[in-house]
Design a protein around this motif. Structure first.
Motif, PDB file in Angstrom:
ATOM      1  N   GLN A  34       0.836  -1.211   0.000  1.00  0.00           N
ATOM      2  CA  GLN A  34       0.000   0.000   0.000  1.00  0.00           C
ATOM      3  C   GLN A  34       0.866   1.255   0.000  1.00  0.00           C
ATOM      4  N   ASN A  35       1.937   1.239   0.778  1.00  0.00           N
ATOM      5  CA  ASN A  35       2.841   2.400   0.826  1.00  0.00           C
ATOM      6  C   ASN A  35       3.537   2.606  -0.523  1.00  0.00           C
ATOM      7  N   GLN A  36       3.918   1.497  -1.156  1.00  0.00           N
ATOM      8  CA  GLN A  36       4.550   1.605  -2.469  1.00  0.00           C
ATOM      9  C   GLN A  36       3.582   2.191  -3.496  1.00  0.00           C
ATOM     10  N   ALA A  37       2.332   1.694  -3.484  1.00  0.00           N
ATOM     11  CA  ALA A  37       1.328   2.211  -4.427  1.00  0.00           C
ATOM     12  C   ALA A  37       1.062   3.687  -4.175  1.00  0.00           C
ATOM     13  N   SER A  38       1.019   4.065  -2.886  1.00  0.00           N
ATOM     14  CA  SER A  38       0.791   5.469  -2.545  1.00  0.00           C
ATOM     15  C   SER A  38       1.939   6.343  -3.035  1.00  0.00           C
ATOM     16  N   ALA A  39       3.163   5.850  -2.915  1.00  0.00           N
ATOM     17  CA  ALA A  39       4.332   6.617  -3.365  1.00  0.00           C
ATOM     18  C   ALA A  39       4.316   6.783  -4.882  1.00  0.00           C
ATOM     19  N   TYR A  40       3.955   5.710  -5.590  1.00  0.00           N
ATOM     20  CA  TYR A  40       3.890   5.793  -7.054  1.00  0.00           C
ATOM     21  C   TYR A  40       2.769   6.739  -7.494  1.00  0.00           C
ATOM     22  N   ASN A  41       1.625   6.691  -6.819  1.00  0.00           N
ATOM     23  CA  ASN A  41       0.514   7.599  -7.155  1.00  0.00           C
ATOM     24  C   ASN A  41       0.908   9.047  -6.901  1.00  0.00           C
ATOM     25  N   ALA A  42       1.678   9.273  -5.830  1.00  0.00           N
ATOM     26  CA  ALA A  42       2.150  10.632  -5.544  1.00  0.00           C
ATOM     27  C   ALA A  42       3.079  11.116  -6.656  1.00  0.00           C
ATOM     28  N   LYS A  43       3.904  10.200  -7.167  1.00  0.00           N
ATOM     29  CA  LYS A  43       4.815  10.574  -8.257  1.00  0.00           C
ATOM     30  C   LYS A  43       4.036  10.867  -9.536  1.00  0.00           C
ATOM     31  N   ILE A  44       2.980  10.067  -9.790  1.00  0.00           N
ATOM     32  CA  ILE A  44       2.123  10.317 -10.959  1.00  0.00           C
ATOM     33  C   ILE A  44       1.496  11.700 -10.856  1.00  0.00           C
ATOM     34  N   GLU A 295       8.723  16.323  -4.239  1.00  0.00           N
ATOM     35  CA  GLU A 295       8.033  15.165  -4.815  1.00  0.00           C
ATOM     36  C   GLU A 295       8.848  14.468  -5.905  1.00  0.00           C
ATOM     37  N   LEU A 296       9.650  15.227  -6.645  1.00  0.00           N
ATOM     38  CA  LEU A 296      10.414  14.649  -7.759  1.00  0.00           C
ATOM     39  C   LEU A 296      11.911  14.831  -7.563  1.00  0.00           C
ATOM     40  N   GLN A 297      12.346  14.862  -6.317  1.00  0.00           N
ATOM     41  CA  GLN A 297      13.759  15.050  -6.032  1.00  0.00           C
ATOM     42  C   GLN A 297      14.557  13.890  -6.635  1.00  0.00           C
ATOM     43  N   GLY A 298      15.526  14.234  -7.504  1.00  0.00           N
ATOM     44  CA  GLY A 298      16.338  13.218  -8.157  1.00  0.00           C
ATOM     45  C   GLY A 298      15.711  12.613  -9.394  1.00  0.00           C
ATOM     46  N   ASN A 299      14.537  13.070  -9.797  1.00  0.00           N
ATOM     47  CA  ASN A 299      13.852  12.503 -10.958  1.00  0.00           C
ATOM     48  C   ASN A 299      14.528  12.942 -12.256  1.00  0.00           C
ATOM     49  N   ASP A 300      14.752  11.998 -13.163  1.00  0.00           N
ATOM     50  CA  ASP A 300      15.466  12.294 -14.414  1.00  0.00           C
ATOM     51  C   ASP A 300      14.687  13.251 -15.314  1.00  0.00           C
ATOM     52  N   ILE A 301      13.371  13.078 -15.378  1.00  0.00           N
ATOM     53  CA  ILE A 301      12.564  13.940 -16.247  1.00  0.00           C
ATOM     54  C   ILE A 301      12.614  15.382 -15.757  1.00  0.00           C
ATOM     55  N   LEU A 302      12.543  15.562 -14.444  1.00  0.00           N
ATOM     56  CA  LEU A 302      12.614  16.915 -13.882  1.00  0.00           C
ATOM     57  C   LEU A 302      13.962  17.547 -14.202  1.00  0.00           C
ATOM     58  N   ARG A 303      15.026  16.795 -13.995  1.00  0.00           N
ATOM     59  CA  ARG A 303      16.367  17.338 -14.280  1.00  0.00           C
ATOM     60  C   ARG A 303      16.495  17.702 -15.757  1.00  0.00           C
ATOM     61  N   ASN A 304      15.989  16.842 -16.622  1.00  0.00           N
ATOM     62  CA  ASN A 304      16.065  17.101 -18.062  1.00  0.00           C
ATOM     63  C   ASN A 304      15.288  18.368 -18.417  1.00  0.00           C
TER      64      ASN A 304
END
Length: 447
Positions: A34-44, A295-304
């Motif tokens: 559940q925590n993993q799904a919540s984290a992925y939904n937050a990233k979405i 929310e997107l710290q370290g995310n490749d798309i954000l950096r790009n």
């Protein structure tokens, strides 16, 4: 055998609490899913927010791109038109200028306004029911007349919506039927088919009296004769709309403003750029004191995206008359270390005064570059969409695993409850035997 109504009632032990404790341990894998799904939904959700900010920037960029077959300066040029008063102080109309207009001054002499045909008939006693044919220009319309009163004829004509309108004026000599056509010589109309309601516009003969003939507006522009079937003239001077209201001479002036629309478009771009930069900075931040990451710290798309925006600002150029310009050359540059842009009004005004075409070309180049780059990130098949779809598939898989695990946990809990219920019953029986033996031993001792 004793019947146990509540788990633990027979043994006196907290078996219900024990079951809950065991199930709490069993549910740990479910909680992790559940925590993993919540984290992925937050990233979405965060990717959706990033897409929204970049899409707003893309929209601002598109506003700076000229249309097909349109130069950059034409895209941003704003024209203001005005009509002077006549020598006698009167007015002959109003004027507006838009796309296609050219700055200049013209002498406008209106000798005749467009008007519609007007005819009337007072004696309708001999009119009989039948089919009335109204011909406007080359268009014929048949109207069925059943009520031959002035009001009945009026209603039938108006309901047909031919462009000819009818009204009834009740004068001292009785009702008079009045018919009016639209402005322009080409909208002259004739009537035929019913005795008493005939009229030929070409010869001005028939059962009606003409009070006003249909005619076009007539005027000259710098001595060049022109005409229009309407007092709203749109096809004589390119990009200019005249609304004629009177006759006479006036001066038509058209001025070109290269500043307003261009500056507005660039200001909109700067605002959207800064908004995107601010949001991305927050999404990618990390607070070392609170140890809270964006929310997107370290995310490749954000950096790009961050790198793309910065690169486009520095690298996008436009060359006009052999001179190459960047945004900094027209007054747009980074104001602080936070990556936001600012527009220097004085430098921008100086650049516009020096070469408005060059500034317009640069704005168009920036618009095109950002539109294309943002589309690769936010558009259909872009980086954000691809990443989001992958995350959604992962969430769907996690939800399926949660459902399967939930069903297994229900089985596990039933097994625990069955086992502890049996234990509870056994303990209850053993307690009963123990109590019975204790009572009998006590009696034997007393005896």
């Amino acid at each position: 055998m004793a019947t146990i109504s509540s788990l633990g009632a027979g043994s006196g032990m907290d078996l219900e609490g024990l079951v809950k404790s065991l199930m709490s341990v069993e549910k740990r894998p479910l909680t992790q899913l559940q925590n993993q799904a919540s984290a992925y939904n937050a990233k979405i959700s965060s990717l959706g927010k990033l897409s929204s900010k970049l899409s707003a920037l893309q929209t601002a960029a598109k506003d700076m791109k000229p249309n097909v077959l349109q130069s950059a300066l034409e895209k941003f040029a704003k024209f203001e038109a005005s009509l002077s008063k006549t020598p006698s102080g009167g007015e002959i109309g109003t004027v507006t200028a838009g796309t296609g207009a050219v700055a200049g001054t013209y002498k406008l002499d209106v000798t005749q306004l467009a008007q519609g045909q007007k005819i009337s008939a007072g004696s309708l006693g001999g009119v009989t029911a039948g089919t009335l044919k109204i011909t406007v220009g080359s268009t014929e319309t048949d109207i069925n007349i059943t009520d031959t009163s002035a009001e009945g004829i009026r209603n039938a004509i108006n309901q047909a919506k031919t462009g000819v309108t009818a009204t009834v004026v009740n004068g001292t000599s009785g009702p008079t039927l009045m018919l009016s056509g639209e402005d322009g010589a080409g909208k002259a109309f004739s009537l035929s088919g019913i005795a008493g309601l005939n009229y030929n516009a070409a010869s001005n003969t028939g059962d009606f009296t003409r009070s006003q003939a249909a005619r076009d507006a007539a005027f000259t522009v710098d001595g060049i004769a022109a005409s229009s079937g309407s007092n709203k003239v749109t096809d004589v001077i390119s990009g200019v709309t005249l609304n004629l209201t009177g006759e006479g001479q006036a001066t038509l002036s058209i001025k070109q403003d290269n500043n307003s629309n261009l500056k507005k478009a660039l200001e909109g771009f700067v605002t959207a750029y800064n908004d995107a930069v601010s949001s991305m900075s927050s999404m990618g931040s990390y607070n070392k004191d609170s140890k809270v990451a964006g929310e997107l710290q370290g995310n490749d798309i954000l950096r790009n995206a961050q790198q793309t925006l910065s690169r486009l600002v520095f690298d996008t150029t436009a060359t006009t008359d052999g001179a190459t310009q960047r945004l900094s050359d027209i007054g747009i540059s980074f104001k602080t270390t936070d990556g936001k842009l600012a527009l220097d009004n004085d430098k921008f005004a100086a650049a516009i005064d020096k070469n408005p075409e060059a500034v317009a070309n640069l704005a168009a180049a920036i618009g095109s570059a950002f539109d294309t780059s943002m589309d690769r990130i936010t558009g259909t098949g872009g980086q954000i969409q691809a990443s989001t779809e992958g995350l959604r598939l992962t969430v769907k898989s996690l939800e399926s695993r949660q459902e399967a695990l939930t069903m297994r946990l229900e089985t596990v809990e039933k097994r625990y409850r069955a086992q502890f219920s049996a234990l509870d019953t056994l303990m209850s029986n053993m307690n009963s035997v123990s109590s019975y033996l204790a009572q009998n031993l006590s009696r034997l001792t007393t005896s």
